[in-house]
Design an enzyme around this catalytic site. Structure first.
Site, short mmCIF file in Angstrom:
data_model
loop_
_atom_site.label_atom_id
_atom_site.label_comp_id
_atom_site.label_asym_id
_atom_site.label_seq_id
_atom_site.Cartn_x
_atom_site.Cartn_y
_atom_site.Cartn_z
N CYS A 59 1.73 27.24 2.51
CA CYS A 59 2.75 26.34 3.04
C CYS A 59 3.47 25.58 1.92
CB CYS A 59 2.15 25.35 4.04
SG CYS A 59 0.88 24.25 3.37
N ASP A 617 -29.55 7.29 -16.50
CA ASP A 617 -30.01 7.06 -15.13
C ASP A 617 -28.88 7.10 -14.12
OD1 ASP A 617 -32.85 6.63 -15.27
OD2 ASP A 617 -32.41 4.83 -16.42
#
Length: 633
Positions: A59, A617
């Site tokens: 499209c 972490d």
């Protein structure tokens, strides 16, 4: 109202009709695309007057081609059709100037007009992407539109439009359009005009919304309770790897989580989807240029297979991850991890359990959709039957593989986890089989492709051979290697071999050359330039993992930090130094996780070092409303 319902579906590339201006629209029924006419990925790229329009016959491609042919301007390339609604300029190609583009929401008092673009929201019939069409006629009771990639049926004889949509004009002059599909929602229309009355405002977000907020839970009782279900194999493996029911190894940080605004969430989603498209453009550019491809330091014998992978494995990436720095100066991407991206379980499962256990539920878990999106990606993949999951014995890879196995199982596929190459062997017909004699045909791996490439380099150096195309085979004097499995012509690997290109840091200078000064990119070069020296720079090996062998230099060319690793002999690229924000003494990085190339969720990593590495972490991430965010800042 009329649409394509009940019409016969036409094969890919069939002319469906002509829109005003004589612009043809074609069927984009990809299931019927001819492998002879479209033998590789590049065959699907559409150009007009040498200008890239998009992929045949989607499209967005039709909308860009139509306005270029009829208006002489073009809008920027977008990741998803709904992103067009955020654009505020188009480019006059001949004059090379920008023209104003305004967005009007469905129900606006500024009515659509012939030649404007109608934009659909993602969801329903237009899942993930949204949709765009060209309005060809406007009346008080309906609009007519021309489009591609809907229905794949021929337009009615004598009509210059594909569908007619019902419309209503209220007494207050509002213009409302309904869609033929009940589950699809129209955002509004885009008009190239200087008149911004009734237009959606161009909002400049409060800079505070680009901050990262740190919060702590006050729940001593929760700290003493286990919160991961060790009856689940992936969670048990995670607990073992972390030495307990923790998301972070830092005791001082085990009650801390991070919060981002809803505006930032939307920014991350749009940025990730757009960047995926940019990296794919750059990948294709590299693969079409032998001299540029040579800078990626890949064995020449594997290049034909990389190109074949790119041509044949269209959008077959399951997992990939962007790493970002977010400051009030903007959002900048460091790199794209398309090959064996980590931290999916942390973002897609563990952080949500942490937030729920500790009662931090005022917002939305940053990875709430990630697992479901992975399941959907596997369902859409070409994998059939049995998927072999290849992993090393690293504790992180153990739980990562188990988490992915759950997604594969939920997608209706069988799977087996193989540690190293345990139980794999050649059969009498030189196929790869597992210990039970089942053929290895589909592989998802935590191993990096580079591990297999190193084996190929060593093999070619020992034999002194330089074949045009590397093909593994049984070697009587040598046990089965990872390269034998991953490069076997009857084995399909996730992530595909082409993922080597966007994952290689050599892609960064290519991106900067193709999209200079793009707001999401950092200046990057194969050589150390005066501009980079003046800004401060980062030296990165073109191939590396987990932040290894990176050196950071300030504006005075002084080394301020470096990391070690096994990639020091690799060629380097140089990237603008853009420091991570520091929060509570930790440098903080945002990662966005993709499923099949589409944004699926976010997570956070922190470190006392400026470079995020394998030991950094994770902290739980939550998105909250802008109002909540500003109130708590």
């Amino acid at each position: 109202m009329s649409d394509n319902a009940g019409k016969a579906l036409e094969p890919f590339g069939t002319l469906l009709g002509y829109a005003p201006g004589g612009v043809p629209a074609y069927s984009s029924d990809y299931h019927t695309a001819s492998d002879i006419e479209y033998p590789k990925r590049t065959s699907y790229r559409s150009y007009y007057d040498g200008i890239y329009m998009g992929y045949k016959w989607q499209c967005v491609e039709f909308a860009r081609r139509w306005i270029y042919i009829n208006k002489g301007y073009i809008f920027d390339d977008v990741a998803m059709a709904y992103d067009i609604f955020e654009l505020r300029t188009v480019r006059d190609v001949k004059a090379n100037t920008l023209l104003p583009l305004n967005a009007f929401s469905n129900g606006s008092q500024r009515h659509p007009e012939a030649g404007c673009l109608l934009i659909w929201k993602e969801g329903g019939e237009f899942e993930d992407t949204g949709h765009v069409a060209v309005v060809t006629e406007v009346t008080p009771g309906y609009v007519r539109i021309a489009e591609q990639n809907v229905g794949h049926g021929r337009w009615a004889a004598g009509c210059d439009y594909a569908r007619e949509l019902n419309a209503v004009v209220t007494e207050e002059g509002e213009y409302w359009i309904t869609c033929s599909y009940g589950d699809a929602e129209i955002l509004g229309w885009m008009i190239q005009t200087d008149d911004s009355r009734f237009a959606e405002p161009t909002v400049t977000p409060d800079p505070q919304l680009s901050c990262i907020n740190s919060r702590r839970v006050d729940n001593p009782a929760a700290k003493k309770k286990s919160w991961l279900n060790i009856a689940n194999r992936d969670e048990a493996a995670f607990v073992k790897a972390m030495g307990g029911h923790y998301l972070t190894n830092q005791p001082s940080e085990q009650d801390r989580y991070l919060v981002l605004s809803r505006t930032t969430q939307q920014l991350l989603e749009h940025a990730s989807n757009e960047l995926h498209g940019l990296f794919m453009h750059a990948t294709e550019y590299v693969l079409s240029d032998d001299a540029l491809l040579a800078k990626f330091n890949l064995p020449g014998a594997v290049l034909p297979k990389i190109r074949q992978s790119w041509d044949n494995r269209l959008n077959e990436v399951i997992t990939s991850r962007f790493d970002f720095a977010l400051t009030q100066q903007g959002l900048k991407v460091y790199e794209y991890n398309c090959d064996s991206a980590s931290c999916y379980m942390e973002a897609g499962k563990v952080q949500g359990k942490w937030l729920n256990h500790f009662g931090a539920t005022e917002g939305e878990n940053g990875g709430k959709d990630l697992f479901a999106d992975l399941v959907r990606a596997w369902k859409k993949s070409h994998a059939k039957g049995l998927v072999h999951i290849l992993r090393d014995d690293d504790p992180e890879e153990v739980y990562h593989a188990l988490f992915m196995q759950d997604a594969i199982r939920a997608a209706g596929l069988r799977s087996k986890i193989i540690e190293g190459l345990d139980g794999l062997s050649w059969d009498a017909k030189d196929k790869i089989i597992d210990a039970a004699g089942e053929p290895v045909q589909w592989v998802w791996k935590t191993w990096a492709w580079e591990t297999a490439l190193d084996q190929i380099r060593d093999e070619l150096e020992v034999t002194g051979q330089q074949p045009e195309v590397y093909e593994p085979g049984r070697k009587l004097d040598k046990p089965l290697q990872l390269s034998d499995v991953l490069f076997h012509k009857q084995v399909m690997v996730f992530e595909p071999l082409w993922s080597l290109i966007p994952s290689n840091k050599a892609i960064l200078p290519v991106l900067w050359s193709l999209f200079p000064n793009h707001p999401l990119l950092l200046n990057a070069s194969f050589e150390l330039t005066d501009e980079l020296t003046a800004s401060g720079y980062v030296a990165k090996p073109i191939v590396g993992r987990c932040g290894a062998n990176i050196s950071l230099f300030n504006k005075d060319s002084e080394l301020i930090e470096s990391t070690v690793g096994g990639f020091g002999e690799q060629d380097k690229v140089y990237q603008q130094f853009f420091q991570l924000p520091q929060l509570d003494g930790f440098y903080t990085q945002i990662s966005t996780f993709m499923s099949a190339g589409v944004y699926s969720g976010s997570g956070m990593r922190v470190s006392e070092s400026r470079v995020i590495d394998k030991d950094s972490d994770c902290l739980a991430l939550q998105f909250i409303s802008d109002k909540q965010f500003l109130a708590g800042s």
